[in-house]
Design a protein around this motif. Structure first.
Motif, PDB file in Angstrom:
ATOM      1  N   PHE A  66      19.194   8.833 -25.934  1.00  0.00           N
ATOM      2  CA  PHE A  66      18.118   7.887 -26.247  1.00  0.00           C
ATOM      3  C   PHE A  66      17.001   7.875 -25.212  1.00  0.00           C
ATOM      4  CE2 PHE A  66      20.541   4.697 -23.714  1.00  0.00           C
ATOM      5  CZ  PHE A  66      19.500   4.107 -23.000  1.00  0.00           C
ATOM      6  N   THR A  67      17.168   8.585 -24.086  1.00  0.00           N
ATOM      7  CA  THR A  67      16.071   8.700 -23.118  1.00  0.00           C
ATOM      8  C   THR A  67      15.426  10.073 -23.221  1.00  0.00           C
ATOM      9  OG1 THR A  67      17.486   9.499 -21.310  1.00  0.00           O
ATOM     10  CG2 THR A  67      17.238   7.111 -21.543  1.00  0.00           C
ATOM     11  N   SER A  68      14.129  10.107 -23.012  1.00  0.00           N
ATOM     12  CA  SER A  68      13.396  11.369 -23.137  1.00  0.00           C
ATOM     13  C   SER A  68      13.770  12.371 -22.055  1.00  0.00           C
ATOM     14  CB  SER A  68      11.889  11.087 -23.052  1.00  0.00           C
ATOM     15  OG  SER A  68      11.571  10.408 -21.836  1.00  0.00           O
ATOM     16  N   SER A  69      14.268  11.879 -20.924  1.00  0.00           N
ATOM     17  CA  SER A  69      14.586  12.747 -19.787  1.00  0.00           C
ATOM     18  C   SER A  69      16.012  13.262 -19.824  1.00  0.00           C
ATOM     19  CB  SER A  69      14.391  11.969 -18.484  1.00  0.00           C
ATOM     20  OG  SER A  69      15.301  10.884 -18.410  1.00  0.00           O
ATOM     21  N   THR A  70      16.803  12.850 -20.790  1.00  0.00           N
ATOM     22  CA  THR A  70      18.246  13.096 -20.892  1.00  0.00           C
ATOM     23  C   THR A  70      19.012  12.474 -19.736  1.00  0.00           C
ATOM     24  OG1 THR A  70      18.292  15.293 -19.815  1.00  0.00           O
ATOM     25  CG2 THR A  70      17.898  15.239 -22.192  1.00  0.00           C
ATOM     26  N   SER A  71      18.459  11.420 -19.150  1.00  0.00           N
ATOM     27  CA  SER A  71      19.170  10.550 -18.223  1.00  0.00           C
ATOM     28  C   SER A  71      19.828  11.255 -17.041  1.00  0.00           C
ATOM     29  CB  SER A  71      20.239   9.746 -18.990  1.00  0.00           C
ATOM     30  OG  SER A  71      20.889   8.841 -18.132  1.00  0.00           O
ATOM     31  N   PHE A  72      19.001  11.748 -16.116  1.00  0.00           N
ATOM     32  CA  PHE A  72      19.549  12.222 -14.846  1.00  0.00           C
ATOM     33  C   PHE A  72      20.085  11.008 -14.077  1.00  0.00           C
ATOM     34  CE2 PHE A  72      17.611  16.594 -14.010  1.00  0.00           C
ATOM     35  CZ  PHE A  72      17.334  16.837 -15.340  1.00  0.00           C
ATOM     36  N   ALA A  73      19.210  10.009 -13.854  1.00  0.00           N
ATOM     37  CA  ALA A  73      19.582   8.706 -13.287  1.00  0.00           C
ATOM     38  C   ALA A  73      20.350   8.778 -11.980  1.00  0.00           C
ATOM     39  CB  ALA A  73      20.390   7.902 -14.320  1.00  0.00           C
ATOM     40  N   ASN A  74      20.123   9.834 -11.201  1.00  0.00           N
ATOM     41  CA  ASN A  74      20.895  10.032  -9.975  1.00  0.00           C
ATOM     42  C   ASN A  74      20.157  11.030  -9.078  1.00  0.00           C
ATOM     43  OD1 ASN A  74      22.792  11.045  -8.053  1.00  0.00           O
ATOM     44  ND2 ASN A  74      24.480  10.480  -9.391  1.00  0.00           N
ATOM     45  N   PRO A  75      19.629  10.596  -7.933  1.00  0.00           N
ATOM     46  CA  PRO A  75      18.882  11.511  -7.062  1.00  0.00           C
ATOM     47  C   PRO A  75      19.693  12.699  -6.570  1.00  0.00           C
ATOM     48  CG  PRO A  75      18.413   9.243  -6.480  1.00  0.00           C
ATOM     49  CD  PRO A  75      19.548   9.200  -7.456  1.00  0.00           C
ATOM     50  N   ALA A  76      20.966  12.497  -6.233  1.00  0.00           N
ATOM     51  CA  ALA A  76      21.790  13.601  -5.736  1.00  0.00           C
ATOM     52  C   ALA A  76      21.990  14.660  -6.818  1.00  0.00           C
ATOM     53  CB  ALA A  76      23.139  13.079  -5.257  1.00  0.00           C
ATOM     54  N   VAL A  77      22.271  14.215  -8.017  1.00  0.00           N
ATOM     55  CA  VAL A  77      22.445  15.137  -9.136  1.00  0.00           C
ATOM     56  C   VAL A  77      21.131  15.850  -9.447  1.00  0.00           C
ATOM     57  CG1 VAL A  77      22.919  15.286 -11.612  1.00  0.00           C
ATOM     58  CG2 VAL A  77      24.393  13.909 -10.128  1.00  0.00           C
ATOM     59  N   THR A  78      20.030  15.129  -9.361  1.00  0.00           N
ATOM     60  CA  THR A  78      18.718  15.715  -9.639  1.00  0.00           C
ATOM     61  C   THR A  78      18.417  16.846  -8.664  1.00  0.00           C
ATOM     62  OG1 THR A  78      17.927  13.573 -10.443  1.00  0.00           O
ATOM     63  CG2 THR A  78      16.256  15.219  -9.896  1.00  0.00           C
ATOM     64  N   VAL A  79      18.639  16.609  -7.393  1.00  0.00           N
ATOM     65  CA  VAL A  79      18.408  17.652  -6.377  1.00  0.00           C
ATOM     66  C   VAL A  79      19.311  18.850  -6.630  1.00  0.00           C
ATOM     67  CG1 VAL A  79      18.660  18.201  -3.928  1.00  0.00           C
ATOM     68  CG2 VAL A  79      17.567  16.064  -4.617  1.00  0.00           C
ATOM     69  N   ALA A  80      20.580  18.608  -6.911  1.00  0.00           N
ATOM     70  CA  ALA A  80      21.527  19.709  -7.114  1.00  0.00           C
ATOM     71  C   ALA A  80      21.163  20.560  -8.324  1.00  0.00           C
ATOM     72  CB  ALA A  80      22.937  19.145  -7.270  1.00  0.00           C
TER      73      ALA A  80
END
Length: 231
Positions: free
Chosen positions: A164-178
């Motif tokens: 339901f989110t356009s970004s597919t819900s990363f919602a986590n800086p550590a996961v985003t960087v990885a």
């Protein structure tokens, strides 16, 4: 609980979480090469399921796996600054290791910088909304009558937020960087990361405001270090 145990739990949990996100993304793109919708379904179901399992297994020690959640714990005064800093470092390090392991499991280069540009106001808003919702789910469940449900609440929310989110819900800086370290289905270009992380921070702050308004009591948050979430 000793800090070393908490750091280890955050490192291991973050590594497995990112390995699940990236690994299932690679598997999905190979198993369903012509159907992006099916790829996303496969990726989201695996991520949600693994997240539930990790929180259930590690929450007696520590299971945030997310710098936003850990920083908010510090803001709420449930953990000291030194502990928060150590947990965030473990989350980032674990996430990076998880990305490398996922790449290697699928015979990809250990590190391949993602070329998947994710940018634009819609995606940034999606990340803010995803993180706001995650914070409300985590702290709202923990402040409710049955904390044991937090793993299922978080896993279910992340699975749904993929869609339901356009970004597919990363919602986590550590996961985003990885995810910058894998030029595969789940990757994100390094240039897209700062705006995503900023949106996550803003969404987390807004989520904290909502939680404080809905659940003003603080006495029932004394042991928050035991749980929380994503991806």
């Amino acid at each position: 609980m000793r800090l070393r145990q908490k750091v280890t739990a955050e490192f291991v949990g973050s590594a497995f979480l990112v390995a699940a996100v990236i690994g299932s993304g690679i598997a999905a793109s190979r198993l369903s090469p012509e159907d992006v919708g099916l790829q996303l379904l496969e990726n989201s179901v695996v991520t949600g399921a693994v997240l539930v399992a990790l929180i259930l297994a590690l929450h007696p020690v520590s299971a945030s796996f997310n710098p936003v959640i850990t920083v908010l714990e510090r803001v709420l005064g449930t953990i000291p600054t030194r502990v928060a800093a150590a947990l965030v470092a473990a989350q980032v390090a674990g996430a990076v290791v998880g990305a490398v392991v996922a790449n290697l499991m699928f015979d990809e280069p250990a590190i391949s910088i993602s070329q998947h540009v994710r940018t634009g106001p819609g995606l940034w808003l999606g990340e803010a909304v995803a993180t706001l919702g995650l914070v409300v789910i985590v702290f709202g469940t923990l402040r409710g009558a049955d904390r044991s449900r937090v793993a299922f609440a978080v896993g279910g929310y992340i699975l749904g937020a993929y869609w339901f989110t356009s970004s597919t819900s990363f919602a986590n800086p550590a996961v985003t960087v990885a995810r910058t370290l894998s030029d595969t289905f789940a990757g994100i270009a390094p240039a897209s990361v700062p705006a995503f992380v900023l949106a996550q921070i803003l969404g987390g702050a807004a989520g904290l405001g909502v939680v404080t308004l809905l659940h003003p009591r603080r006495s029932d948050t004394a042991t928050l270090p035991s749980v929380k979430a994503r991806s």
